[in-house]
Design an enzyme around this catalytic site. Structure first.
Site, PDB file in Angstrom:
ATOM      1  N   ARG A 128     116.258  18.296  -3.176  1.00  0.00           N
ATOM      2  CA  ARG A 128     117.606  18.860  -3.130  1.00  0.00           C
ATOM      3  C   ARG A 128     118.642  17.826  -2.705  1.00  0.00           C
ATOM      4  NH1 ARG A 128     117.221  24.667  -2.260  1.00  0.00           N
ATOM      5  NH2 ARG A 128     119.047  24.647  -0.943  1.00  0.00           N
ATOM      6  N   TRP A 133     122.407  17.010   4.318  1.00  0.00           N
ATOM      7  CA  TRP A 133     123.233  16.234   3.376  1.00  0.00           C
ATOM      8  C   TRP A 133     124.627  16.274   3.985  1.00  0.00           C
ATOM      9  CZ3 TRP A 133     127.314  16.767  -0.202  1.00  0.00           C
ATOM     10  CH2 TRP A 133     127.329  15.851  -1.247  1.00  0.00           C
ATOM     11  N   ASN A 174     122.492  25.343   7.145  1.00  0.00           N
ATOM     12  CA  ASN A 174     122.826  24.851   5.807  1.00  0.00           C
ATOM     13  C   ASN A 174     124.121  25.547   5.422  1.00  0.00           C
ATOM     14  OD1 ASN A 174     122.882  24.351   3.062  1.00  0.00           O
ATOM     15  ND2 ASN A 174     120.979  25.432   2.606  1.00  0.00           N
ATOM     16  N   GLU A 230     127.073  14.530 -21.948  1.00  0.00           N
ATOM     17  CA  GLU A 230     125.852  14.666 -21.157  1.00  0.00           C
ATOM     18  C   GLU A 230     125.111  13.320 -21.068  1.00  0.00           C
ATOM     19  OE1 GLU A 230     124.760  16.545 -19.082  1.00  0.00           O
ATOM     20  OE2 GLU A 230     122.603  16.220 -18.979  1.00  0.00           O
ATOM     21  N   LYS A 245     124.149  11.444 -17.583  1.00  0.00           N
ATOM     22  CA  LYS A 245     122.779  11.048 -17.204  1.00  0.00           C
ATOM     23  C   LYS A 245     122.759   9.580 -16.803  1.00  0.00           C
ATOM     24  CE  LYS A 245     121.361  13.937 -16.618  1.00  0.00           C
ATOM     25  NZ  LYS A 245     121.697  15.286 -16.684  1.00  0.00           N
ATOM     26  N   GLU A 291     124.622   8.887 -13.396  1.00  0.00           N
ATOM     27  CA  GLU A 291     124.069   9.430 -12.153  1.00  0.00           C
ATOM     28  C   GLU A 291     122.781   8.751 -11.704  1.00  0.00           C
ATOM     29  OE1 GLU A 291     122.564  13.563 -14.251  1.00  0.00           O
ATOM     30  OE2 GLU A 291     122.973  13.618 -12.129  1.00  0.00           O
ATOM     31  N   HIS A 348     142.899   6.069 -28.974  1.00  0.00           N
ATOM     32  CA  HIS A 348     144.150   6.513 -28.346  1.00  0.00           C
ATOM     33  C   HIS A 348     144.291   5.965 -26.928  1.00  0.00           C
ATOM     34  CE1 HIS A 348     145.214   8.957 -31.734  1.00  0.00           C
ATOM     35  NE2 HIS A 348     143.977   9.450 -31.758  1.00  0.00           N
ATOM     36  N   LYS A 369     120.501  18.156  -5.469  1.00  0.00           N
ATOM     37  CA  LYS A 369     120.054  18.972  -6.594  1.00  0.00           C
ATOM     38  C   LYS A 369     120.767  20.315  -6.625  1.00  0.00           C
ATOM     39  CE  LYS A 369     117.437  19.935 -10.100  1.00  0.00           C
ATOM     40  NZ  LYS A 369     117.848  19.273 -11.344  1.00  0.00           N
TER      41      LYS A 369
HETATM   42  C1  F6R Z   1     123.343  16.530 -13.406  1.00  0.00           C
HETATM   43  C2  F6R Z   1     123.203  17.775 -12.682  1.00  0.00           C
HETATM   44  C3  F6R Z   1     124.427  18.430 -12.166  1.00  0.00           C
HETATM   45  C4  F6R Z   1     124.278  19.948 -12.216  1.00  0.00           C
HETATM   46  C5  F6R Z   1     125.462  20.621 -11.503  1.00  0.00           C
HETATM   47  C6  F6R Z   1     125.388  22.138 -11.601  1.00  0.00           C
HETATM   48  O1  F6R Z   1     122.119  16.040 -13.860  1.00  0.00           O
HETATM   49  O2  F6R Z   1     122.113  18.263 -12.486  1.00  0.00           O
HETATM   50  O3  F6R Z   1     125.551  18.016 -12.842  1.00  0.00           O
HETATM   51  O4  F6R Z   1     124.213  20.358 -13.545  1.00  0.00           O
HETATM   52  O5  F6R Z   1     125.466  20.246 -10.150  1.00  0.00           O
HETATM   53  O6  F6R Z   1     124.198  22.598 -11.068  1.00  0.00           O
HETATM   54  P1  F6R Z   1     123.602  24.005 -11.493  1.00  0.00           P
HETATM   55  O7  F6R Z   1     123.230  23.936 -12.924  1.00  0.00           O
HETATM   56  O8  F6R Z   1     122.427  24.189 -10.583  1.00  0.00           O
HETATM   57  O9  F6R Z   1     124.689  25.020 -11.248  1.00  0.00           O
END
Ligand code: F6R
Length: 600
Positions: free
Chosen positions: A27, A73, A99, A477, A481, A484, A500, A595
Site C-alpha cells: 500500500r 505514509w 490511518n 496510461e 506507467k 511512476e 500546438h 497503492k
Molecule cells: C497508477 C495507479 C493509480 C491509481 C489511482 C486510483 O498505476 O495505480 O493512478 O489508478 O490512485 O486508484 P483506484 O483505482 O484504487 O481508485
C-alpha cells in the site's frame, strides 16, 4: 497508504503483526511500528524505513498475545521515528495507531490540549491525548473517552487503541478509512485489508463508518458512536495466500502483467449466463434509464474511464462525461436530468472518489462502482457494484486492474446496447477471448519489450506517447506507467496536439512511442510521427497487425478496433517495467506512491 493490524489471542502477536504489516507493504509506507501488551505493560517499537528495519528493532524476547501495528505514509510531519505510529498519551497509559487525516487536529489541540507537550508532529497524537484527558479529567471509562474524542474529530480515521489498564481489549473505530475485523477461534484481529490477516483467518466482519468496536480474545462488540449495539455476521474472504504471494516472480508487477489474459477470461466466465454475457438486471435498468453517465475516477482508473466513454457512446449510445474525482466534487458541472454516476476504482477506497460519491448520494443520485475489492467503501456505499475479478493487485503500478476495468466497461456497454436494441455487429465474448490470446502473445515476448526499453529509454530524460482516438487514451496510461515506476518524465498526447506547442520539446534522440491501432486515423498518426522524426525524435511505432508498415518497431496481434486498449497497453506496461529495471528502480514500490490513496 497507511495500514493497520491488531491481534488479540493466544498466539505470538509480535510475529502475526509483523507478517500482517509485510502484507500491507504494497500500500506504500515510509515508517512502521508495533505496540505489544506484555506482562510489564505496553512496549512500543517503531522505525523509519521498511518492515525489515522494524523487525531488527523488535526485541526477540518480548512475548505478547495482544498488540497493534502500523505502516505510515507521511501526511502530517516528516517520515521519521518520532512521527511513526504507535503514538502514546502523556502518561503512556494509551497507545494508538491511526490511518487517515484528522482535519481539525490543530483546533482540538488549541482548545483542549494547551498544557500538554506533544511528542510528535502528527495529527494522530491529538486523539490519544484527548482520550487520556477525558478519562482523567471527566472520569470517563476508556470506551466513553474514546467515543467523546471521536465525536469531536473531523476527518478520516481507522483507529486501534490499547489501554495499559485494560488487559483484554483493543478499542477500534473507523470513519472513511478502511478497516475490517477478522474472527477466529480463541482470537480476533483487525486489519486495513483482509490480506494482512489471511495468515490466521478468512472470516471477516465489515465495519461501517462511525462504529466503535471492542475486540477481545473471545468476542467482538460493535456499536454506533451513540452507543447502539450492531449485530453483523462475518463473511468468507474469497482469497487465498497464493493470490498474494509473488511465487517465483522477481516482482508482483511482472506476475500481474502475466495474469492479464487469465483476468480477461475470468471476466468472461464471471459475467456469463446461459452462454450470453449478462449483468445484474438492476444495473442494466439503471444504465438504460440514465440520460447521461458520469464516470468518476483517478489515475489509471480515470484512463480506463476515458476508454469506457467510447464504449458507452459507441456501443450503448448513452452520452458520457469522464471526470477526475479530485476535481469533480469541488467543481461540479451542470448535471443532466437523470444522471447515473459510475465510480471506477481498483481499490474501492480512493478518498478523492469517495468524496464525490458522498456528495452525489446526498443529492439523491444513483451510483455504480466498478471495483476489484468486494466490500470496499466505494462498493458498499454505491447502489450497485460490478466486480473486476482481477485478483489482488499488489504492485503499486496498476496493470491487470486497468485491463479488467476496460473489459468490464466494454461488457456493461455491450449488454446495455443489446438491451436497447442497438445494432451491434460483433460478439463481445468472442472478441474478448481473442484479445486474451493477443495479450498472451505479448506477455510471451518479454525479450522484445526488454530490447525496446534498452534501445529507447536506457538514458532518456523524457519520453512522449502519442496516439489518436482510443490510442490517445492508452498513450496517457503508457506515460503514467513509465513515469511512476522509472521516474522518466513522460507525457501522453493526442497525436495532432503536439504541434500546438509541445513539439518544441522534441530534440535529437527524444523517444516518442506512437500507437497505431485505429485504422481510420492511421495515416494521420503516421503523419504526426513524421513531424517529430523530422525534429530528431527516436520514434518507436507500435502498430496493429493489418495496418502495420515496414519499419514499425512492434506489431501486436489484430483484435477488434474497440478492444485495442486491452492489448496495446500491455507492451507499454512491459517496456516501462524493463526501463525501470535498467534504472534499478524499486518497481513494486515506487517512491512517494501508495497503492490505496485513502487521503484527499
Ligand atoms: C497508477 C495507479 C493509480 C491509481 C489511482 C486510483 O498505476 O495505480 O493512478 O489508478 O490512485 O486508484 P483506484 O483505482 O484504487 O481508485
Amino acid at each position: 497508504m497507511c495500514g493497520i493490524v491488531g491481534y488479540n489471542g493466544l498466539l505470538d502477536a509480535k510475529e502475526i503483526l509483523l507478517k500482517g504489516l509485510e502484507k500491507l507493504e504494497y500500500r506504500g509506507y515510509d515508517s512502521a511500528g508495533i505496540a505489544l501488551r506484555t506482562n510489564e505493560g505496553i512496549t512500543v517499537f517503531k522505525e523509519k524505513g521498511r518492515i525489515a528495519d522494524l523487525r531488527k528493532a523488535v526485541d526477540d524476547e518480548v512475548a505478547a498475545g495482544i498488540g497493534i501495528g502500523h505502516t505510515r505514509w507521511a501526511t502530517h510531519g516528516v517520515p521519521n521515528r518520532r512521527n511513526a505510529h504507535p503514538h502514546q498519551s502523556a502518561s503512556g497509559r494509551f497507545t494508538l495507531v491511526h490511518n487517515g487525516v484528522i482535519e481539525n487536529y490543530h483546533l482540538l489541540q488549541k482548545t483542549y490540549l494547551k498544557g500538554i507537550p506533544m511528542q510528535s508532529d502528527t495529527d494522530t497524537e491529538v486523539i490519544v491525548q484527548l482520550v487520556e484527558l477525558f478519562s482523567n479529567e471527566e472520569g470517563l471509562s476508556t470506551v466513553e473517552a474514546f467515543r467523546k474524542t471521536l465525536s469531536l474529530v473531523h476527518g478520516s480515521y481507522a483507529l486501534a487503541l490499547l489501554d495499559n489498564e485494560d488487559e483484554e481489549t483493543i478499542y477500534v473505530a473507523k470513519n472513511k478509512s478502511p478497516l475490517l475485523v477478522g474472527v477466529g477461534e480463541n482470537f480476533n484481529v483487525v486489519a486495513s485489508d483482509a490480506m494482512a490477516m489471511l495468515q490466521v483467518t478468512d472470516q471477516f466482519i465489515e465495519l461501517h463508518d462511525k462504529e466503535v468496536v471492542l475486540v477481545r480474545q473471545g468476542s467482538v462488540e460493535i456499536s454506533t458512536l451513540d452507543g447502539r449495539t450492531v449485530e453483523r455476521a462475518p463473511y468468507t474472504a474469497e482469497l487465498d495466500m497464493s493470490d498474494i504471494e509473488k511465487g517465483t516472480y522477481p516482482h508482483y508487477m511482472l506476475k500481474e502483467m502475466d495474469e492479464q489474459p487469465g483476468v480477461v477470461r475470468k471476466i468472461i466466465q464471471s459475467y456469463e449466463e446461459k452462454g450470453e454475457l449478462a449483468i445484474d438486471e438492476n444495473i442494466l435498468a439503471a444504465l438504460n434509464k440514465a440520460d447521461r453517465l458520469y464516470i468518476i475516477a483517478a489515475g489509471t482508473s480515470y484512463h480506463a474511464g476515458l476508454v469506457g466513454k467510447e464504449y458507452f457512446e459507441k456501443i450503448a449510445r448513452i452520452p458520457v462525461e469522464v471526470h477526475i474525482s479530485s476535481e469533480f466534487g469541488y467543481n461540479m458541472p451542470l448535471l443532466s436530468e437523470n444522471p447515473l454516476f459510475i465510480f471506477i476504482s481498483q481499490s474501492g477506497e480512493t478518498a478523492d472518489s469517495r468524496q464525490v460519491l458522498v456528495k452525489v448520494k446526498e443529492l439523491g443520485y444513483q451510483a455504480l462502482t466498478i471495483t476489484n475489492v468486494q466490500g470496499s467503501t466505494l462498493s458498499r456505499e454505491a447502489d450497485y457494484t460490478l466486480l473486476l475479478h482481477a485478483g489482488p493487485e499488489i504492485a503499486v503500478a496498476s496493470t491487470k486492474a486497468y485491463v479488467a476495468q476496460i473489459a468490464v466497461l466494454a461488457l456493461a456497454a455491450y449488454v446495455a446496447g443489446k438491451a436497447r436494441g442497438n445494432v451491434i455487429d460483433f460478439d463481445l465474448k468472442q472478441e474478448l477471448a481473442i484479445a486474451a490470446t493477443a495479450i498472451e502473445t505479448i506477455v510471451d515476448s518479454k525479450d522484445v519489450m526488454e530490447e525496446i526499453a534498452a534501445d529507447y529509454l536506457k538514458i532518456a530524460r523524457n519520453a512522449f506517447f502519442i496516439g489518436r482516438n482510443l490510442d490517445f487514451c492508452v498513450s496517457l496510461e503508457g506515460a503514467l506507467k513509465l513515469k511512476e515506476i522509472s521516474y522518466i518524465q513522460a507525457e501522453g498526447f493526442a497525436g495532432g496536439e503536439l504541434k500546438h506547442g509541445t513539439i518544441a520539446l522534441i530534440e535529437e534522440g527524444t523517444p516518442v512511442f506512437a500507437l497505431v491501432t485505429q485504422e481510420q486515423v492511421a495515416l494521420n498518426i503516421r503523419g504526426n510521427v513524421k513531424e517529430v522524426v523530422a525534429r530528431g525524435a527516436n520514434a518507436c511505432i507500435i502498430a496493429m497487425d493489418g495496418i502495420q508498415e515496414d519499419g514499425d518497431r512492434l506489431v501486436i496481434p489484430h483484435v477488434h478496433t474497440l478492444l485495442t486498449p486491452l492489448v496495446s497497453v500491455v507492451p507499454l506496461q512491459l517496456i516501462s517495467y524493463y526501463a525501470a529495471l535498467h534504472r534499478r528502480c524499486d518497481v513494486d514500490k515506487p517512491r512517494n506512491l501508495a497503492k490505496s490513496v485513502t487521503v484527499e
